[in-house]
Design a protein around this motif. Sequence first.
Motif, PDB file in Angstrom:
ATOM      1  N   THR A   1       0.815  -1.227   0.000  1.00 31.41           N
ATOM      2  CA  THR A   1       0.000   0.000   0.000  1.00 31.41           C
ATOM      3  C   THR A   1       0.840   1.265   0.000  1.00 31.41           C
ATOM      4  O   THR A   1       0.293   2.365  -0.110  1.00 31.41           O
ATOM      5  CB  THR A   1      -0.934   0.014   1.215  1.00 31.41           C
ATOM      6  OG1 THR A   1      -0.140  -0.002   2.424  1.00 31.41           O
ATOM      7  CG2 THR A   1      -1.848  -1.211   1.212  1.00 31.41           C
ATOM      8  N   SER A   2       2.161   1.132   0.163  1.00 31.09           N
ATOM      9  CA  SER A   2       3.078   2.287   0.211  1.00 31.09           C
ATOM     10  C   SER A   2       2.699   3.267   1.310  1.00 31.09           C
ATOM     11  O   SER A   2       2.643   4.486   1.110  1.00 31.09           O
ATOM     12  CB  SER A   2       3.116   3.005  -1.149  1.00 31.09           C
ATOM     13  OG  SER A   2       3.629   2.149  -2.146  1.00 31.09           O
ATOM     14  N   THR A   3       2.410   2.724   2.482  1.00 32.42           N
ATOM     15  CA  THR A   3       2.012   3.562   3.617  1.00 32.42           C
ATOM     16  C   THR A   3       2.867   3.243   4.836  1.00 32.42           C
ATOM     17  O   THR A   3       3.283   2.099   5.047  1.00 32.42           O
ATOM     18  CB  THR A   3       0.533   3.341   3.977  1.00 32.42           C
ATOM     19  OG1 THR A   3       0.313   1.947   4.250  1.00 32.42           O
ATOM     20  CG2 THR A   3      -0.372   3.784   2.846  1.00 32.42           C
ATOM     21  N   TRP A   4       3.112   4.289   5.646  1.00 32.32           N
ATOM     22  CA  TRP A   4       3.787   4.150   6.935  1.00 32.32           C
ATOM     23  C   TRP A   4       2.746   4.139   8.052  1.00 32.32           C
ATOM     24  O   TRP A   4       1.716   4.804   7.961  1.00 32.32           O
ATOM     25  CB  TRP A   4       4.742   5.318   7.181  1.00 32.32           C
ATOM     26  CG  TRP A   4       6.062   5.232   6.482  1.00 32.32           C
ATOM     27  CD1 TRP A   4       6.452   5.915   5.368  1.00 32.32           C
ATOM     28  CD2 TRP A   4       7.180   4.427   6.872  1.00 32.32           C
ATOM     29  NE1 TRP A   4       7.733   5.580   5.030  1.00 32.32           N
ATOM     30  CE2 TRP A   4       8.213   4.677   5.936  1.00 32.32           C
ATOM     31  CE3 TRP A   4       7.408   3.523   7.907  1.00 32.32           C
ATOM     32  CZ2 TRP A   4       9.456   4.060   6.015  1.00 32.32           C
ATOM     33  CZ3 TRP A   4       8.645   2.905   7.989  1.00 32.32           C
ATOM     34  CH2 TRP A   4       9.654   3.171   7.048  1.00 32.32           C
ATOM     35  N   SER A   5       3.019   3.402   9.102  1.00 33.76           N
ATOM     36  CA  SER A   5       2.161   3.397  10.288  1.00 33.76           C
ATOM     37  C   SER A   5       3.025   3.084  11.503  1.00 33.76           C
ATOM     38  O   SER A   5       4.111   2.510  11.380  1.00 33.76           O
ATOM     39  CB  SER A   5       1.030   2.363  10.155  1.00 33.76           C
ATOM     40  OG  SER A   5       1.566   1.055  10.014  1.00 33.76           O
ATOM     41  N   ILE A   6       2.558   3.495  12.673  1.00 36.68           N
ATOM     42  CA  ILE A   6       3.237   3.195  13.931  1.00 36.68           C
ATOM     43  C   ILE A   6       2.556   1.981  14.558  1.00 36.68           C
ATOM     44  O   ILE A   6       1.340   1.988  14.773  1.00 36.68           O
ATOM     45  CB  ILE A   6       3.195   4.395  14.891  1.00 36.68           C
ATOM     46  CG1 ILE A   6       3.950   5.582  14.290  1.00 36.68           C
ATOM     47  CG2 ILE A   6       3.806   4.024  16.239  1.00 36.68           C
ATOM     48  CD1 ILE A   6       3.942   6.823  15.161  1.00 36.68           C
ATOM     49  N   LEU A   7       3.334   0.937  14.833  1.00 36.78           N
ATOM     50  CA  LEU A   7       2.779  -0.281  15.395  1.00 36.78           C
ATOM     51  C   LEU A   7       2.524  -0.099  16.890  1.00 36.78           C
ATOM     52  O   LEU A   7       3.360   0.458  17.613  1.00 36.78           O
ATOM     53  CB  LEU A   7       3.719  -1.460  15.168  1.00 36.78           C
ATOM     54  CG  LEU A   7       4.001  -1.820  13.704  1.00 36.78           C
ATOM     55  CD1 LEU A   7       4.907  -3.040  13.628  1.00 36.78           C
ATOM     56  CD2 LEU A   7       2.712  -2.080  12.950  1.00 36.78           C
ATOM     57  N   LYS A   8       1.389  -0.583  17.348  1.00 33.85           N
ATOM     58  CA  LYS A   8       1.050  -0.525  18.765  1.00 33.85           C
ATOM     59  C   LYS A   8       1.690  -1.714  19.480  1.00 33.85           C
ATOM     60  O   LYS A   8       1.516  -2.860  19.078  1.00 33.85           O
ATOM     61  CB  LYS A   8      -0.462  -0.565  18.960  1.00 33.85           C
ATOM     62  CG  LYS A   8      -0.898  -0.442  20.421  1.00 33.85           C
ATOM     63  CD  LYS A   8      -2.415  -0.435  20.546  1.00 33.85           C
ATOM     64  CE  LYS A   8      -2.833  -0.300  22.006  1.00 33.85           C
ATOM     65  NZ  LYS A   8      -4.313  -0.315  22.150  1.00 33.85           N
ATOM     66  N   THR A   9       2.450  -1.427  20.507  1.00 34.02           N
ATOM     67  CA  THR A   9       3.131  -2.475  21.264  1.00 34.02           C
ATOM     68  C   THR A   9       2.616  -2.499  22.696  1.00 34.02           C
ATOM     69  O   THR A   9       1.993  -1.541  23.162  1.00 34.02           O
ATOM     70  CB  THR A   9       4.657  -2.263  21.259  1.00 34.02           C
ATOM     71  OG1 THR A   9       4.955  -0.991  21.864  1.00 34.02           O
ATOM     72  CG2 THR A   9       5.195  -2.292  19.848  1.00 34.02           C
ATOM     73  N   TYR A  10       2.909  -3.591  23.384  1.00 31.19           N
ATOM     74  CA  TYR A  10       2.463  -3.783  24.762  1.00 31.19           C
ATOM     75  C   TYR A  10       3.676  -4.069  25.650  1.00 31.19           C
ATOM     76  O   TYR A  10       4.757  -4.403  25.170  1.00 31.19           O
ATOM     77  CB  TYR A  10       1.456  -4.929  24.836  1.00 31.19           C
ATOM     78  CG  TYR A  10       0.265  -4.735  23.925  1.00 31.19           C
ATOM     79  CD1 TYR A  10      -0.850  -4.034  24.350  1.00 31.19           C
ATOM     80  CD2 TYR A  10       0.280  -5.235  22.618  1.00 31.19           C
ATOM     81  CE1 TYR A  10      -1.942  -3.843  23.503  1.00 31.19           C
ATOM     82  CE2 TYR A  10      -0.795  -5.052  21.768  1.00 31.19           C
ATOM     83  CZ  TYR A  10      -1.907  -4.358  22.220  1.00 31.19           C
ATOM     84  OH  TYR A  10      -2.973  -4.165  21.389  1.00 31.19           O
ATOM     85  N   GLY A  11       3.466  -3.943  26.943  1.00 33.27           N
ATOM     86  CA  GLY A  11       4.584  -4.111  27.856  1.00 33.27           C
ATOM     87  C   GLY A  11       5.354  -2.814  28.003  1.00 33.27           C
ATOM     88  O   GLY A  11       4.924  -1.739  27.554  1.00 33.27           O
ATOM     89  N   LYS A  12       6.524  -2.887  28.612  1.00 32.71           N
ATOM     90  CA  LYS A  12       7.361  -1.716  28.840  1.00 32.71           C
ATOM     91  C   LYS A  12       8.419  -1.622  27.757  1.00 32.71           C
ATOM     92  O   LYS A  12       9.361  -2.394  27.733  1.00 32.71           O
ATOM     93  CB  LYS A  12       8.036  -1.798  30.213  1.00 32.71           C
ATOM     94  CG  LYS A  12       8.838  -0.561  30.565  1.00 32.71           C
ATOM     95  CD  LYS A  12       9.465  -0.680  31.935  1.00 32.71           C
ATOM     96  CE  LYS A  12      10.286   0.569  32.269  1.00 32.71           C
ATOM     97  NZ  LYS A  12      10.923   0.476  33.604  1.00 32.71           N
ATOM     98  N   PRO A  13       8.289  -0.652  26.829  1.00 32.27           N
ATOM     99  CA  PRO A  13       9.271  -0.542  25.752  1.00 32.27           C
ATOM    100  C   PRO A  13      10.587   0.032  26.263  1.00 32.27           C
ATOM    101  O   PRO A  13      10.613   0.771  27.260  1.00 32.27           O
ATOM    102  CB  PRO A  13       8.597   0.408  24.757  1.00 32.27           C
ATOM    103  CG  PRO A  13       7.687   1.245  25.602  1.00 32.27           C
ATOM    104  CD  PRO A  13       7.212   0.353  26.723  1.00 32.27           C
ATOM    105  N   PRO A  14      11.698  -0.261  25.592  1.00 34.09           N
ATOM    106  CA  PRO A  14      12.992   0.300  26.006  1.00 34.09           C
ATOM    107  C   PRO A  14      13.045   1.799  25.738  1.00 34.09           C
ATOM    108  O   PRO A  14      12.230   2.355  24.998  1.00 34.09           O
ATOM    109  CB  PRO A  14      14.001  -0.459  25.135  1.00 34.09           C
ATOM    110  CG  PRO A  14      13.245  -1.602  24.530  1.00 34.09           C
ATOM    111  CD  PRO A  14      11.820  -1.184  24.468  1.00 34.09           C
TER     112      PRO A  14
END
Length: 666
Positions: free
Chosen positions: A279-292
């Motif tokens: 699709t030639s699109t950027w997106s921010i992935l949703k993550t869980y837990g405590k990210p670094p």
Amino acid sequence: MARAITGPAYPERFYAAASYVGFAGSPDSSNSNTVVSKFSNEVSLLLYALYQQATVGPCNIPKPSSWNPVEQSKWKSWSGLGNMVPTEAMRLFVKILEEEVPGWYSRADVVSDAIVDVQMNHNAQTEGVVENGIDIPETKTISSENGRAVESKDKDVVSEGLGSISVYDQWVAPLVSGQLPKPRYEHGAAMIGEKMYVYGGNHNGRYLNDLQVFDLRAWSWSKVEVKTGFETPEGQSPISSIPCAGHTLVPWDDKLLSVAGHTKDPSEAIQVRAFDTQTSTWSILKTYGKPPVSRGGHSVTLVGSSLVIFGGQNAKRTLLNDLHLLDLETMTWDEIDAAGLPPSPRSDHAAALHAERYLLIFGGGSHAACFNDLHVLDLQAMEWSRPTQQGDIPTARAGHAGATVGENWFIVGGGDNKSGASDTVVLNMSTLVWSVVTSVQGRVSLASEGLSLVVGSYNAEDTLVAFGGYNGRYNSEINVLKPSHKSILQRKMTDTPVRDSVSAVHIAANASEHGAGQDGNVREIVMDNINVEKVKSKEGGERSITALKKENEELESELSTEKLHNQQLKQELVEAENQNADLVKELHSVRDQLAAEQSRCFKLEVDVAELRQKLQTMEQLEKELELLRKQKAASEQAALNVKQRQGSGGVWGWLAGTPSPREDDA
């Protein structure tokens, strides 16, 4: 991190940097009370403090009066450095300047070895650069060095078209078509199919946000037009391209994952951005837990369906050596607490995975030094070790790039505090033996910092593709190398079993604890230079028919051995599936028995509850019966007493002369 550039060594390089910033550049200078205004207040104060620490020493002057906030800030910055040695202050001063103004040396007023920011394209062209999130058109021009045109190739990097790629173990600069990307370093690069994607990077201190594609079939460049304004099939809202550098680009299915990196407005925690090639699109992935914590110059290694992140440098220039894991199926973060002694905090190192079990970390640097140490993390035992390296151990370097072909790990570029690394080396990850593949001469992109290295395919053979880098100038060159057959051969099928090859790293990782030395019985990589010598001696002539037949026979022999081995693996797979079927049946039987036992236990619990209720009722009846018995006994005793009194009353009354009731009544 030390830059892989040419020019004077320390301390002359420090004095040149100090002169560029606005100081006189000499320890005898008295003009060190001001800091140029082109830096932010925080950077200016830090540069001032490091300059004072390097030229004067630790801060021993008294604290200024409270009514002078500027002098107080300068004093606080200087005194905060404590007892930092002058050499470390010099290196950190130059490092900060190079991060703020990467091309400073080309514009510095110095006599020795002037370095010019050279563009390698031959036509003046305009391309957009993102500065502070705004597209700025910039014209590319050809610069000159010492009054002469700078040549775009080195004697060790030939440019003879695609035919020259038939040479093994030599870097080649092929002819490419299309609009060249803007020169850069600290970008991200990854292969999907036969296309190399390049995203972001650093150019003249500005973060780029373009996404370029290099097609290995057509040997041509093109720019990807990112789409925004509609939702993706996963329901995520597309975002615009974010300018960044020092990030890592990882292929995942039909997506590119951009992990962390330095941006203009850094976030507190690592962000994972995904580019959908469909699709030639950027997106921010949703993550869980405590990210670094957010960082750049780190390493990201794909292990199965998880990403392993190690080290790097955060937005406050603090070096890290923490270890984190992101499960791409659940998008959950997990911090890894491994046993053993981990690598020291560092950034701009290289990482590789061997046998889906061992994570290797090589090189990198701190603010003042570069490393050439090798560390191994056993991902099953979660334990660090530092094995003994064998062979031609590489020099210390940082900002290098690595890629694996089979069990061999190729390292190219990087540099230390003095110069760029000109050698391309390979590590056999099963034996931990280093070998030198080839070397280049001159100031070329292959001996620079922040370049990228990926593995592609050309004529059905693995090919290393290097792009970009910074070595006093920014590069946008493509260089390719085809490893020789022996250097990419994982193992002879007649050698030791697969489990021996898999465990070799673990054995070598513990060799230092058992006194293993440089003379241990370790197999070395033998780089096959026969084909190269033939090409050189015959100047590109065809190989002899006899050699071809012999090679064909060897390949057929290896193929038959491989087929036999595959049949054995298939037989083992069938046996394993049969065992698995039996285990499944046994599991179902156990589950049925467990269900029957649970039903019986439930019935027993019901019966026990009823018996308890009856027991409580019987206890109550016994209490009532006992009470009735007591009442009956009391009544019988009272009746007996009355009867006794009535039977003995007349005799006592006659003796006492008391008239009977009858006489009184009369």
